[in-house]
Design a protein around this motif. Structure first.
Motif, PDB file in Angstrom:
ATOM      1  N   ASP A  68     -10.735   7.270   3.197  1.00  0.00           N
ATOM      2  CA  ASP A  68     -11.265   8.633   3.103  1.00  0.00           C
ATOM      3  C   ASP A  68     -12.298   8.812   1.994  1.00  0.00           C
ATOM      4  O   ASP A  68     -12.742   9.920   1.721  1.00  0.00           O
ATOM      5  N   GLY A  69     -12.675   7.702   1.346  1.00  0.00           N
ATOM      6  CA  GLY A  69     -13.654   7.772   0.269  1.00  0.00           C
ATOM      7  C   GLY A  69     -13.046   8.009  -1.100  1.00  0.00           C
ATOM      8  O   GLY A  69     -13.756   7.995  -2.105  1.00  0.00           O
ATOM      9  N   SER A  70     -11.743   8.231  -1.161  1.00  0.00           N
ATOM     10  CA  SER A  70     -11.079   8.498  -2.441  1.00  0.00           C
ATOM     11  C   SER A  70     -10.916   7.243  -3.292  1.00  0.00           C
ATOM     12  O   SER A  70     -10.754   7.343  -4.507  1.00  0.00           O
ATOM     13  N   GLY A  71     -10.920   6.078  -2.640  1.00  0.00           N
ATOM     14  CA  GLY A  71     -10.695   4.833  -3.363  1.00  0.00           C
ATOM     15  C   GLY A  71      -9.245   4.594  -3.737  1.00  0.00           C
ATOM     16  O   GLY A  71      -8.925   3.632  -4.429  1.00  0.00           O
ATOM     17  N   ILE A  72      -8.349   5.465  -3.294  1.00  0.00           N
ATOM     18  CA  ILE A  72      -6.926   5.339  -3.615  1.00  0.00           C
ATOM     19  C   ILE A  72      -6.349   4.103  -2.939  1.00  0.00           C
ATOM     20  O   ILE A  72      -6.577   3.864  -1.746  1.00  0.00           O
ATOM     21  N   VAL A  73      -5.601   3.332  -3.704  1.00  0.00           N
ATOM     22  CA  VAL A  73      -4.950   2.124  -3.204  1.00  0.00           C
ATOM     23  C   VAL A  73      -3.451   2.400  -3.121  1.00  0.00           C
ATOM     24  O   VAL A  73      -2.815   2.719  -4.126  1.00  0.00           O
ATOM     25  N   ASP A  74      -2.882   2.305  -1.914  1.00  0.00           N
ATOM     26  CA  ASP A  74      -1.466   2.612  -1.710  1.00  0.00           C
ATOM     27  C   ASP A  74      -0.566   1.390  -1.776  1.00  0.00           C
ATOM     28  O   ASP A  74       0.627   1.524  -2.044  1.00  0.00           O
ATOM     29  N   LEU A  75      -1.103   0.213  -1.508  1.00  0.00           N
ATOM     30  CA  LEU A  75      -0.329  -1.026  -1.581  1.00  0.00           C
ATOM     31  C   LEU A  75      -1.213  -2.110  -2.184  1.00  0.00           C
ATOM     32  O   LEU A  75      -2.429  -2.093  -2.003  1.00  0.00           O
ATOM     33  N   VAL A  76      -0.573  -3.036  -2.875  1.00  0.00           N
ATOM     34  CA  VAL A  76      -1.296  -4.157  -3.474  1.00  0.00           C
ATOM     35  C   VAL A  76      -0.482  -5.426  -3.286  1.00  0.00           C
ATOM     36  O   VAL A  76       0.711  -5.375  -2.958  1.00  0.00           O
ATOM     37  N   GLY A  77      -1.126  -6.545  -3.510  1.00  0.00           N
ATOM     38  CA  GLY A  77      -0.410  -7.809  -3.435  1.00  0.00           C
ATOM     39  C   GLY A  77      -1.309  -8.960  -3.815  1.00  0.00           C
ATOM     40  O   GLY A  77      -2.448  -8.779  -4.268  1.00  0.00           O
ATOM     41  N   THR A  78      -0.767 -10.136  -3.598  1.00  0.00           N
ATOM     42  CA  THR A  78      -1.463 -11.380  -3.905  1.00  0.00           C
ATOM     43  C   THR A  78      -1.459 -12.259  -2.673  1.00  0.00           C
ATOM     44  O   THR A  78      -0.463 -12.311  -1.945  1.00  0.00           O
ATOM     45  N   VAL A  79      -2.548 -12.950  -2.437  1.00  0.00           N
ATOM     46  CA  VAL A  79      -2.620 -13.909  -1.337  1.00  0.00           C
ATOM     47  C   VAL A  79      -1.904 -15.183  -1.790  1.00  0.00           C
ATOM     48  O   VAL A  79      -2.296 -15.802  -2.775  1.00  0.00           O
ATOM     49  N   LEU A  80      -0.841 -15.554  -1.084  1.00  0.00           N
ATOM     50  CA  LEU A  80      -0.059 -16.736  -1.441  1.00  0.00           C
ATOM     51  C   LEU A  80      -0.486 -17.981  -0.680  1.00  0.00           C
ATOM     52  O   LEU A  80      -0.428 -19.093  -1.207  1.00  0.00           O
ATOM     53  N   GLU A  81      -0.883 -17.785   0.586  1.00  0.00           N
ATOM     54  CA  GLU A  81      -1.259 -18.922   1.425  1.00  0.00           C
ATOM     55  C   GLU A  81      -2.291 -18.447   2.430  1.00  0.00           C
ATOM     56  O   GLU A  81      -2.183 -17.356   2.986  1.00  0.00           O
ATOM     57  N   THR A  82      -3.277 -19.283   2.662  1.00  0.00           N
ATOM     58  CA  THR A  82      -4.290 -18.967   3.659  1.00  0.00           C
ATOM     59  C   THR A  82      -4.688 -20.257   4.372  1.00  0.00           C
ATOM     60  O   THR A  82      -5.125 -21.205   3.740  1.00  0.00           O
TER      61      THR A  82
END
Length: 165
Positions: free
Chosen positions: A55-69
């Protein structure tokens, strides 16, 4: 993590593994089937990822780290709320992409859920998001209504029935 709730969902999509991988890791595509969010990262092991509002607010509701790709076969990430302290550590989500002829079997495993309530929430959320993803890849557009709206309406109706007033 074995004693914590987990959720597994399997769907079959008429697409190539590369198209499914792209849909899981491209912020613009994730914005289409997540509706009000996009997933942002460079998707390298050790990198952060964000579930950011569109929505343009830039709000981040969840975060994490990439463990495997392992494109286009496997992606593993952690998941938690920003600044959330989870006693058992963050949730862990694994996306396994397996080709079979002209289709792909996508298995999403969400482990280390905090409790029954989180299990109920992801049990409604993942099928809705993945239905939108499948529809987008197979037809070029998402479902005409957000499937999660149906769950919200059903939950509200159940709560009203149980209301002693």
């Amino acid at each position: 993590m074995a004693d914590r709730p987990a959720f597994v969902y399997v769907t079959f999509i008429q697409a190539t593994p590369e198209r499914v991988w792209h849909a899981l890791t491209d912020a613009d595509v994730t914005a289409e089937y997540w509706a009000e969010h996009c997933n942002v990262s460079d998707w390298q092991v050790g990198s952060a990822w964000e579930h950011r509002r569109t929505d343009g607010s830039g709000i981040v509701d969840l975060v994490g780290t990439v463990l495997e790709t392992l494109p286009p076969k496997r992606l593993v990430i952690t998941r938690a709320g920003p600044n959330e302290e989870r006693p058992g550590g963050p949730g862990r989500i694994t996306f396994d992409i397996e080709p079979h002829g002209d289709i792909v079997r996508l298995t999403v495993t969400h482990e280390n859920l905090t409790d029954h309530d989180e299990h109920v929430s992801v049990s409604a959320g993942w099928p809705s998001v993945l239905a939108n993803l499948k529809t987008l890849l197979e037809t070029g557009h998402v479902l005409p209504q957000g499937p999660w709206e149906m769950y919200a309406e059903m939950r509200a109706a159940r709560m009203a029935l149980n209301d002693p007033k």
